[in-house]
Design an enzyme around this catalytic site. Structure first.
Site, PDB file in Angstrom:
ATOM      1  N   CYS A 186       0.910  -1.182  -0.066  1.00  0.00           N
ATOM      2  CA  CYS A 186       0.047  -0.074   0.004  1.00  0.00           C
ATOM      3  C   CYS A 186       0.883   1.296  -0.170  1.00  0.00           C
ATOM      4  CB  CYS A 186      -1.021  -0.083   1.390  1.00  0.00           C
ATOM      5  SG  CYS A 186      -0.241  -0.069   2.919  1.00  0.00           S
ATOM      6  N   ASP A 221      -8.010   4.049   1.297  1.00  0.00           N
ATOM      7  CA  ASP A 221      -7.137   4.230   2.430  1.00  0.00           C
ATOM      8  C   ASP A 221      -7.742   4.937   3.449  1.00  0.00           C
ATOM      9  OD1 ASP A 221      -5.110   5.497   3.938  1.00  0.00           O
ATOM     10  OD2 ASP A 221      -4.399   6.629   2.326  1.00  0.00           O
ATOM     11  N   ASN A 274       2.307   1.289   4.205  1.00  0.00           N
ATOM     12  CA  ASN A 274       2.757   0.048   4.895  1.00  0.00           C
ATOM     13  C   ASN A 274       2.445   0.212   6.388  1.00  0.00           C
ATOM     14  OD1 ASN A 274       5.515  -2.137   5.195  1.00  0.00           O
ATOM     15  ND2 ASN A 274       3.677  -2.838   5.074  1.00  0.00           N
ATOM     16  N   CYS A 334      -1.394   0.963   7.570  1.00  0.00           N
ATOM     17  CA  CYS A 334      -2.741   0.616   7.802  1.00  0.00           C
ATOM     18  C   CYS A 334      -3.024  -0.682   6.835  1.00  0.00           C
ATOM     19  CB  CYS A 334      -3.506   1.608   7.105  1.00  0.00           C
ATOM     20  SG  CYS A 334      -3.338   3.456   8.050  1.00  0.00           S
ATOM     21  N   ARG A 335      -3.067  -0.638   5.519  1.00  0.00           N
ATOM     22  CA  ARG A 335      -3.829  -1.778   4.807  1.00  0.00           C
ATOM     23  C   ARG A 335      -2.924  -2.843   4.789  1.00  0.00           C
ATOM     24  NH1 ARG A 335      -5.298   2.178  -0.204  1.00  0.00           N
ATOM     25  NH2 ARG A 335      -3.188   2.946   0.805  1.00  0.00           N
ATOM     26  N   SER A 336      -1.633  -2.911   4.033  1.00  0.00           N
ATOM     27  CA  SER A 336      -0.899  -3.790   3.750  1.00  0.00           C
ATOM     28  C   SER A 336      -0.528  -4.546   5.086  1.00  0.00           C
ATOM     29  CB  SER A 336       0.372  -3.528   2.843  1.00  0.00           C
ATOM     30  OG  SER A 336       1.249  -2.550   3.496  1.00  0.00           O
TER      31      SER A 336
HETATM   32  P1  4NP Z   1      -1.878   2.740   4.180  1.00  0.00           P
HETATM   33  O1  4NP Z   1      -2.250   4.082   4.905  1.00  0.00           O
HETATM   34  O2  4NP Z   1      -1.147   3.109   2.733  1.00  0.00           O
HETATM   35  O3  4NP Z   1      -2.860   1.940   4.275  1.00  0.00           O
HETATM   36  O4  4NP Z   1      -0.692   2.543   5.247  1.00  0.00           O
HETATM   37  C1  4NP Z   1      -1.714   5.348   4.733  1.00  0.00           C
HETATM   38  C2  4NP Z   1      -0.581   5.562   5.809  1.00  0.00           C
HETATM   39  C3  4NP Z   1      -0.068   6.832   6.164  1.00  0.00           C
HETATM   40  C4  4NP Z   1      -0.283   7.587   5.119  1.00  0.00           C
HETATM   41  C5  4NP Z   1      -1.316   7.685   3.812  1.00  0.00           C
HETATM   42  C6  4NP Z   1      -1.786   6.473   3.920  1.00  0.00           C
HETATM   43  N1  4NP Z   1       0.151   8.880   5.094  1.00  0.00           N
HETATM   44  O5  4NP Z   1       0.264  10.007   4.275  1.00  0.00           O
HETATM   45  O6  4NP Z   1       1.232   9.243   6.084  1.00  0.00           O
END
Ligand code: 4NP
Length: 147
Positions: free
Chosen positions: A3, A116, A6, A8-10
């Site tokens: 994602c 997201d 790395n 939240c989702r992955s």
């Molecule tokens: P992820 O979510 O891609 O599912 O881990 C996010 C975590 C942090 C950010 C964006 C998306 N960020 O912009 O810091």
């Protein structure tokens, strides 16, 4: 599992897919297309929703996706089409490009994108868990047949 951050989702996708496949035959990891959270544990909201569903992701650490992941892994699952574009920038051949799949690209899925959840509330994490779990169900059943 890839994602953006790395965190939240992955990490959820890594933990969920690992829970559905035998350790003896599969090595599963996750990474982010950004290095924003390099070295950080998963978001507490991901840890919580995983725990509620019997999956422990506490020990994971965020790392950026690397070009050599294309050599290390047979398959790369991405959470959304932006991850898809970013990962494909590292591919050096058609064979590498073909390793990349949207995790929700399976027959009957209502959406191809895992949203997201970072800026939303806890409910977003519940629905993200369900989407990823359904994708992992589909892919794990296919992968088990390859053993
Ligand atoms: P992820 O979510 O891609 O599912 O881990 C996010 C975590 C942090 C950010 C964006 C998306 N960020 O912009 O810091």
């Amino acid at each position: 599992m890839v994602c953006l951050g790395n965190i939240c989702r992955s990490p959820l996708a890594e933990g969920i897919l690992r829970s559905k496949l035998p350790k003896t035959h599969f090595f599963i990891d996750s990474a982010g297309t950004s290095g924003f959270h390099n070295g950080s544990p998963p978001d507490p909201r991901s840890i919580e929703v995983a725990q509620k569903n019997g999956i422990n992701i506490d020990n994971q650490k965020s790392r950026p996706f690397r070009a050599d992941d294309f050599e290390s892994f047979d398959l790369i699952f991405v959470m959304d089409s932006s991850n898809h574009r970013n990962v494909l920038k590292y591919a050096k051949s058609e064979k590498e490009r073909q390793k990349v799949n949207l995790i929700l690209d399976y027959p009957g899925s209502k959406t191809k994108e895992v949203p997201d959840p970072y800026y939303g509330g806890d409910k977003g994490f519940e629905s993200v868990f369900k989407l990823i779990d359904a994708g992992c169900d589909y892919h794990s059943q296919r992968l088990i047949k390859t053993i």
